[in-house]
Design a protein around this motif. Sequence first.
Motif, short mmCIF file in Angstrom:
data_model
loop_
_atom_site.label_atom_id
_atom_site.label_comp_id
_atom_site.label_asym_id
_atom_site.label_seq_id
_atom_site.Cartn_x
_atom_site.Cartn_y
_atom_site.Cartn_z
N GLY A 1 24.50 62.01 9.89
CA GLY A 1 23.29 62.36 10.67
C GLY A 1 23.47 61.97 12.20
O GLY A 1 23.72 60.99 12.52
N VAL A 2 22.99 62.90 13.09
CA VAL A 2 23.10 62.67 14.51
C VAL A 2 21.49 62.58 15.16
O VAL A 2 21.28 62.41 16.26
CB VAL A 2 23.78 63.24 15.17
N GLY A 3 20.69 63.18 14.35
CA GLY A 3 19.38 63.38 14.89
C GLY A 3 17.94 62.87 14.37
O GLY A 3 17.03 63.24 14.84
N LEU A 4 18.27 61.78 13.45
CA LEU A 4 17.04 60.93 13.03
C LEU A 4 16.23 60.15 14.00
O LEU A 4 15.01 59.95 13.91
CB LEU A 4 17.37 60.37 11.66
N SER A 5 16.74 59.88 15.00
CA SER A 5 16.31 58.85 15.92
C SER A 5 15.86 57.72 15.48
O SER A 5 14.74 57.44 15.55
CB SER A 5 15.37 59.58 16.88
N ILE A 6 16.47 57.19 14.65
CA ILE A 6 15.99 55.95 13.61
C ILE A 6 15.69 54.94 14.45
O ILE A 6 14.95 53.88 13.72
CB ILE A 6 17.03 55.63 12.68
N GLY A 7 15.86 54.65 15.62
CA GLY A 7 15.67 53.61 16.78
C GLY A 7 14.35 53.75 17.58
O GLY A 7 13.82 53.21 18.27
N GLY A 8 13.68 55.17 17.28
CA GLY A 8 12.90 55.77 18.24
C GLY A 8 11.60 54.84 18.02
O GLY A 8 11.28 54.40 16.97
N THR B 1 11.83 45.45 17.51
CA THR B 1 12.74 46.71 17.36
C THR B 1 13.37 46.60 16.04
O THR B 1 13.42 47.55 15.17
CB THR B 1 13.79 46.57 18.00
N LEU B 2 13.55 45.23 15.63
CA LEU B 2 13.95 45.07 13.99
C LEU B 2 13.01 45.50 12.91
O LEU B 2 13.32 46.19 11.97
CB LEU B 2 14.39 43.53 13.86
N ALA B 3 11.81 45.23 13.02
CA ALA B 3 10.70 45.61 12.38
C ALA B 3 10.88 47.12 12.17
O ALA B 3 10.66 47.74 11.06
CB ALA B 3 9.44 44.97 12.65
N ARG B 4 10.53 47.77 13.41
CA ARG B 4 10.45 49.15 13.39
C ARG B 4 11.67 49.97 12.69
O ARG B 4 11.46 50.74 12.20
CB ARG B 4 10.41 49.67 14.94
N VAL B 5 12.93 49.37 13.15
CA VAL B 5 14.05 50.00 12.55
C VAL B 5 14.20 49.98 10.95
O VAL B 5 14.37 50.61 10.23
CB VAL B 5 15.20 49.69 13.24
N ALA B 6 13.82 48.70 10.59
CA ALA B 6 13.83 48.38 9.27
C ALA B 6 12.80 49.31 8.31
O ALA B 6 13.08 49.86 7.22
CB ALA B 6 13.36 46.89 8.85
N LEU C 1 19.26 50.40 21.84
CA LEU C 1 18.07 49.57 21.91
C LEU C 1 18.30 48.33 22.11
O LEU C 1 19.26 47.59 22.16
CB LEU C 1 17.93 49.66 20.34
N PRO C 2 16.80 47.84 22.55
CA PRO C 2 17.02 45.95 22.61
C PRO C 2 16.74 45.48 21.30
O PRO C 2 16.16 46.19 20.72
CB PRO C 2 15.61 46.10 23.68
N TYR C 3 17.62 44.68 21.30
CA TYR C 3 17.55 43.71 19.69
C TYR C 3 16.54 42.88 19.88
O TYR C 3 16.80 41.62 20.16
CB TYR C 3 18.99 43.21 19.66
N THR C 4 15.32 43.13 19.61
CA THR C 4 14.15 42.20 19.65
C THR C 4 13.57 42.13 18.08
O THR C 4 13.64 43.25 17.29
CB THR C 4 13.07 42.56 20.47
N PRO C 5 12.73 41.16 17.73
CA PRO C 5 11.99 41.30 16.33
C PRO C 5 11.23 42.55 16.14
O PRO C 5 11.09 43.15 15.07
CB PRO C 5 11.27 40.10 16.56
N ILE D 1 18.62 39.11 19.82
CA ILE D 1 19.06 38.90 18.74
C ILE D 1 20.68 39.56 18.87
O ILE D 1 20.70 40.75 19.63
CB ILE D 1 18.35 39.60 17.51
N GLY D 2 21.49 38.79 18.55
CA GLY D 2 22.74 39.43 18.48
C GLY D 2 22.84 40.76 17.76
O GLY D 2 22.21 40.87 16.69
N GLU D 3 23.78 41.65 18.13
CA GLU D 3 24.00 43.01 17.38
C GLU D 3 24.43 42.48 15.79
O GLU D 3 23.88 43.42 15.10
CB GLU D 3 25.01 44.03 18.05
#
Length: 283
Positions: A62-69, A119-124, A113-117, A154-156
């Motif tokens: 997939g290329v369109g879910l915008s999972i980090g949005g 962002t991590l919670a949202r992507v999860a 994306l910025p790798y922050t707590p 947070i490192g990638e």
Amino acid sequence: MTQQLPCGAGVGFKPEHFAAIAADAPPLAFFEVHAENFMGEGGRPHAQLARLRETYALSIHGVGLSIGGEGPLDRAHLARLKVLIDRYAPESFSEHLAWSSHGGAFFNDLLPLPYTPATLARVADHIGEVQDRLGRRMLLENPSTYVRFEESSIGEVEFLRELVRRTGCGLLLDVNNVFVCATNHGTDARAYLADFPFEAVGEIHLGGHDADVDDAGAPLLIDAHGSPVADPVWTLFGEVIARAGPRPSLIEWDNDVPDWPVLRAEAERAAAILARAGAARAA
């Protein structure tokens, strides 16, 4: 539901290659398609894909879910994706650690994306929603990036590892993206890979990139998917396979698509590396 691609080399399917593939009957392990190209109900795309599916394993990317949005996932898009997944029952489904939509606007790019707590919670949460809706584990691909965020804490690799722990998702390791990012940010690709959770990797991507320079004259690589895999990327791939063992490995070539024999030769090169690694482990 957990499925797995066969441990060999595959290529991204391009309609212009269909006749050559049918005539050639290549000994490839699998084909991969972009989900968004097959969200219509019928026509030639589905006729061709159904024929391929009779013989080959399938990866849907997939290329369109915008999972980090920042906003919620597009439920209509996710519903179309489920129809496609149910129709073809692919051995693998993957998406990108990126975002591509905001406030109803869709951007034709996979943005970092910025790798922050937060962002991590949202992507999860988004990964959990996708996996629950599709009824299967998904793979998440490490991105190619051209900027980094000062707010990242947070490192990638740590970010990816924690997503695996929280959601049970797998990873799609794009070796070209690792090389592109290391060059663009002046970091060490091997150091990145030294800590990578290979146990979660369900697929590997290889592709070409374009070389440029930025405004300061520093090297800048663009993940263009329009050329052969570069020698340094082949070297990294060989090191990954020697360490982690053979994994399903795909050649991505989406722009300036070559004739079928050229693409097949790239896949055969990947297959040879996988075979040597498998033989060395069996010895």
